[in-house]
Design a protein around this motif. Structure first.
Motif, short mmCIF file in Angstrom:
data_model
loop_
_atom_site.label_atom_id
_atom_site.label_comp_id
_atom_site.label_asym_id
_atom_site.label_seq_id
_atom_site.Cartn_x
_atom_site.Cartn_y
_atom_site.Cartn_z
N UNK A 132 1.06 -1.20 0.01
CA UNK A 132 0.06 -0.09 -0.21
C UNK A 132 0.84 1.39 -0.04
N UNK A 133 0.29 2.33 0.54
CA UNK A 133 0.92 3.46 0.63
C UNK A 133 0.99 4.03 1.95
N UNK A 134 1.45 5.29 2.26
CA UNK A 134 1.59 6.13 3.69
C UNK A 134 0.04 6.33 4.00
N UNK A 135 -0.28 5.76 5.29
CA UNK A 135 -1.53 5.62 5.83
C UNK A 135 -1.60 5.36 7.45
N UNK A 136 -2.69 5.37 7.91
CA UNK A 136 -2.93 5.07 9.29
C UNK A 136 -3.00 3.44 9.26
N UNK A 137 -2.14 2.81 10.26
CA UNK A 137 -1.92 1.42 10.39
C UNK A 137 -2.45 0.78 11.56
N UNK A 138 -2.81 -0.37 11.70
CA UNK A 138 -3.33 -1.03 12.83
C UNK A 138 -2.16 -2.03 13.53
N UNK A 139 -1.85 -2.21 14.66
CA UNK A 139 -1.04 -3.24 14.99
C UNK A 139 -1.12 -4.49 14.38
N UNK A 140 -0.06 -5.01 13.81
CA UNK A 140 0.01 -6.54 13.02
C UNK A 140 -0.29 -6.30 11.68
N UNK A 141 -0.63 -5.10 10.96
CA UNK A 141 -0.89 -4.78 9.74
C UNK A 141 0.21 -5.01 8.82
N UNK A 142 0.19 -5.70 7.66
CA UNK A 142 1.35 -5.80 6.69
C UNK A 142 1.65 -4.44 6.44
N UNK A 143 2.78 -3.97 6.10
CA UNK A 143 3.31 -2.79 5.56
C UNK A 143 4.08 -2.95 4.43
N UNK A 144 5.12 -4.03 4.35
CA UNK A 144 5.79 -4.23 3.44
C UNK A 144 6.50 -5.65 3.51
N UNK A 145 7.67 -5.86 2.73
CA UNK A 145 8.32 -7.21 2.80
C UNK A 145 9.84 -7.01 2.80
N UNK A 146 10.57 -8.20 3.52
CA UNK A 146 11.88 -8.28 3.68
C UNK A 146 12.63 -8.23 2.43
N UNK A 147 13.58 -7.45 2.33
CA UNK A 147 14.59 -7.19 0.80
C UNK A 147 15.77 -6.96 1.37
N UNK A 148 16.45 -6.49 0.29
CA UNK A 148 17.96 -5.97 0.33
C UNK A 148 18.21 -4.92 -0.36
N UNK A 149 17.23 -4.03 -0.41
CA UNK A 149 17.57 -2.51 -1.15
C UNK A 149 18.29 -1.52 -0.28
N UNK A 150 18.81 -0.66 -0.86
CA UNK A 150 19.78 0.26 -0.29
C UNK A 150 21.35 -0.37 -0.11
N UNK A 151 21.84 0.16 0.91
CA UNK A 151 23.31 -0.12 1.38
C UNK A 151 23.42 -1.56 2.09
N UNK A 152 23.09 -2.62 1.28
CA UNK A 152 23.08 -4.07 1.73
C UNK A 152 23.10 -4.93 0.62
N UNK A 153 23.52 -6.20 0.88
CA UNK A 153 23.42 -7.42 0.12
C UNK A 153 22.65 -8.64 0.73
N UNK A 154 22.24 -8.45 1.80
CA UNK A 154 21.52 -9.63 2.49
C UNK A 154 20.23 -9.21 2.83
N UNK A 155 19.27 -10.00 2.65
CA UNK A 155 17.79 -9.84 2.91
C UNK A 155 17.62 -9.96 4.42
#
Length: 412
Positions: A365-388
């Motif tokens: 989704x996008x910037x918003x109000x969220x509830x505890x436990x609500x999915x906001x994204x997914x693990x990755x390796x963007x930015x300054x890293x090479x490890x998920x």
């Protein structure tokens, strides 16, 4: 005879009723076995998490060592360049004096007009030395010493490069192991956590372990406080006899109170008392949920060195790429992108505490109000890293970051 048999039967019946009332209803068949199986399964999951956490700690420790060596290598390269420039300047100064004496001399004088990188520095220094006299000898001595330092610096730089390469190889091997341990944990959890009884037992064991760790931290804090109090008392008593020979009991290597000022007499040799390591608040993690909704491992890397002279201000949580990330607290989520963190999220919790998530593969989704436990994204390796992994920070009341490891340890 019949009456005796009837009386014996009555007594037997009464005993049976009494026994049933005392012992209670019999456990359902297999219930005891199921409980033991759930306990074993929960313990197996916790053991797998421990192995994954240990592997993650080893990998991130190796990463910190690699970052430190990389920083040192860059500094060594800068130092070598500066030293080469200094040697070149000294060479030009000595050459200016020597050329005047070597005009028309033998073919050795040709060395004076060659670049420092294209001739043998020691041979050049010898030519300059033979030409020097009087005050020129001072310049030649400086030049000679600078040549030796340059040679040492070049050898040290090569060793630093070799050490950095070895550290990179070690980090790569530990990274592979840490990723494998997380995948193994994922397999075990998928097989075991389908049973609700195992889930219940796992949470029970996890909370029991967290309580044991909390008690151990409190006991360690009490021991540290007692040791510091004893050291300060010893320092204070030793400071009162500063005219003594310096061998008083206050001069132990734990000595303390006025360590910053250096003191006089025996107090001058005392070391400052190290401040006890801060203990996490007793309610660490209460009110929040684990940010990674899936198999994960994590390490305490607070304060570890990072490239660019930075220090680490979060906890690194490894998980397979694409594992869901959830809001640890109800509030507002703001999605942003930056060079270091890649896809990132700031959550401002209802409590006023802010949480930072980095390196996401994607947002939900996008910037918003969220509830505890609500999915906001997914693990990755963007930015300054090479490890998920997830880089996770905690900012109480929106202020400076604090070590989030105790918070994560309490709920994950």
């Amino acid at each position: 005879m019949v009456s005796e048999m009837r009386r014996a039967a009555t007594i037997a019946l009464a005993l049976a009723v009494l026994l049933a009332w005392t012992v209670g209803p019999a456990a359902p068949a297999g219930a005891e076995h199921e409980g033991a199986a759930a306990e074993r399964a929960a313990r197996e999951i916790l053991d797998a998490r421990d192995r994954a956490n240990d592997a993650a700690q080893a990998m991130f420790d190796a990463e910190s060592r690699l970052d430190s060596l990389t920083i040192e290598l860059a500094q060594a390269e800068e130092d070598l360049a500066a030293l080469e420039a200094e040697v070149g300047e000294l060479r030009r100064g000595v050459a200016d004096s020597a050329v005047r004496q070597f005009v028309g001399a033998g073919r050795d004088s040709l060395l004076l007009f060659q670049d420092i990188g294209q001739t043998n520095e020691l041979a050049t220094a010898q030519v300059y030395t033979s030409a020097a006299s009087g005050s020129q000898l001072v310049q030649v001595d400086d030049y000679d010493q600078a040549i030796d330092e340059l040679d040492d610096a070049r050898h040290a730089l090569e060793q630093k490069r070799a050490d950095t390469a070895d550290a990179a190889d070690a980090w790569a091997a530990l990274k592979a192991d840490a990723e494998q341990q997380v995948l193994e944990l994922q397999r075990i959890e998928q097989e075991r956590l389908a049973d609700a009884e195992v889930q219940h037992e796992l949470e029970r064991q996890r909370q029991a372990r967290a309580e044991q760790e909390r008690r151990e931290r409190e006991q360690e804090a009490e021991r540290q406080a007692a040791a510091n109090a004893a050291a300060q008392a010893a320092a204070a008593s030793g400071g009162g006899s500063s005219t003594s020979s310096g061998s008083s009991s206050g001069g132990s290597d734990q000595g303390g109170g006025g360590g910053q000022g250096g003191g006089s007499g025996s107090g001058a040799s005392q070391q400052p008392v190290a401040a006890p390591a801060p203990t996490p608040p007793s309610n660490a993690g209460s009110g929040m949920v684990c940010p990674v909704a899936g198999p994960r491992s994590f390490a305490d890397t607070w304060g570890a060195p990072r490239s660019g002279g930075r220090s680490h201000e979060g906890v690194d949580m490894m998980a397979p790429g694409g594992t869901p990330l959830v809001a640890v607290e109800s509030g507002s989520a703001t999605f942003k992108t930056n060079n270091l963190g890649g896809n990132a999220v700031w959550i401002t919790g209802s409590s006023g505490t802010k949480y930072y998530y980095a390196h996401l593969s994607a947002w939900e989704g996008s910037s918003r109000s969220v509830s505890q436990g609500e999915v906001i994204g997914y693990v990755g390796a963007t930015g300054n890293t090479s490890v998920n992994h997830l880089h996770f920070e905690v900012h109480p009341f929106g202020g400076r970051a604090v070590n989030p490891y105790p918070y994560v340890r309490a709920v994950c």
